[in-house]
Write a protein that holds these residues in place. Structure first.
Motif, short mmCIF file in Angstrom:
data_model
loop_
_atom_site.label_atom_id
_atom_site.label_comp_id
_atom_site.label_asym_id
_atom_site.label_seq_id
_atom_site.Cartn_x
_atom_site.Cartn_y
_atom_site.Cartn_z
N PHE A 1 -8.79 7.48 -9.16
CA PHE A 1 -9.70 8.60 -9.35
C PHE A 1 -10.45 8.91 -8.06
CE2 PHE A 1 -13.92 10.25 -10.55
CZ PHE A 1 -13.53 11.40 -11.22
N LEU A 2 -10.95 7.86 -7.40
CA LEU A 2 -11.68 8.05 -6.15
C LEU A 2 -10.79 8.62 -5.06
CD1 LEU A 2 -13.81 4.77 -6.11
CD2 LEU A 2 -14.65 7.11 -6.44
N TYR B 1 -3.18 0.18 -7.52
CA TYR B 1 -4.53 0.73 -7.55
C TYR B 1 -5.01 0.78 -8.99
CZ TYR B 1 -3.70 2.21 -2.75
OH TYR B 1 -3.45 2.23 -1.40
N THR B 2 -6.29 0.44 -9.19
CA THR B 2 -6.87 0.56 -10.51
C THR B 2 -7.07 2.04 -10.83
OG1 THR B 2 -9.16 0.53 -9.73
CG2 THR B 2 -8.14 -1.62 -10.19
N GLN B 3 -7.31 2.35 -12.09
CA GLN B 3 -7.56 3.75 -12.48
C GLN B 3 -8.75 4.32 -11.72
OE1 GLN B 3 -4.43 4.51 -13.86
NE2 GLN B 3 -5.77 6.07 -14.69
N LYS B 4 -9.81 3.52 -11.60
CA LYS B 4 -10.99 4.00 -10.88
C LYS B 4 -10.67 4.27 -9.42
CE LYS B 4 -14.52 2.01 -13.86
NZ LYS B 4 -15.68 1.14 -13.96
N GLN B 5 -9.87 3.40 -8.81
CA GLN B 5 -9.49 3.62 -7.42
C GLN B 5 -8.67 4.89 -7.28
OE1 GLN B 5 -7.54 -0.11 -6.48
NE2 GLN B 5 -9.40 -0.95 -5.58
N THR C 1 -14.46 -0.75 -6.42
CA THR C 1 -14.60 0.70 -6.26
C THR C 1 -15.35 1.11 -4.99
OG1 THR C 1 -16.56 0.68 -7.66
CG2 THR C 1 -14.46 1.16 -8.74
#
Length: 88
Positions: free
Chosen positions: A78-79, A72-76, A24
């Motif tokens: 989101f960012l 992309y991960t969910q956190k990525q 992240t």
């Protein structure tokens, strides 16, 4: 392999590592975005490096796409969505 070829190989290897980043860190997500664009977008520099290494551009590009998880991960996501990361 010459020193120049080793250097170019290291650049391509780092781009592959950047494409697969799952953390992240905003800075590293930006690198990920740029690396994906560099490889998938057929950036002239990437194409030239492949040619300098006598690698078929389409073959190496397709192998990277097939074997490296560039999602992309969910956190990525989101960012990125929150525009904390911008490609300048």
């Amino acid at each position: 392999m010459t020193g120049e070829e080793q250097f170019i190989t290291a650049i391509i290897e780092q781009a592959i590592v950047d494409c697969a980043y799952t953390g992240t860190s905003a800075k590293k997500i930006k690198f990920k975005m740029e690396a994906i664009d560099w490889i998938v977008g057929r950036h002239p520099e990437f194409l030239n490096y492949c040619k300098m290494l006598a690698m078929d551009v389409d073959t190496i590009r397709n192998k990277i796409i097939e074997n490296v998880d560039m999602s992309y991960t969910q956190k990525q996501k989101f960012l990125i969505k929150d525009e904390e990361i911008s490609i300048a």
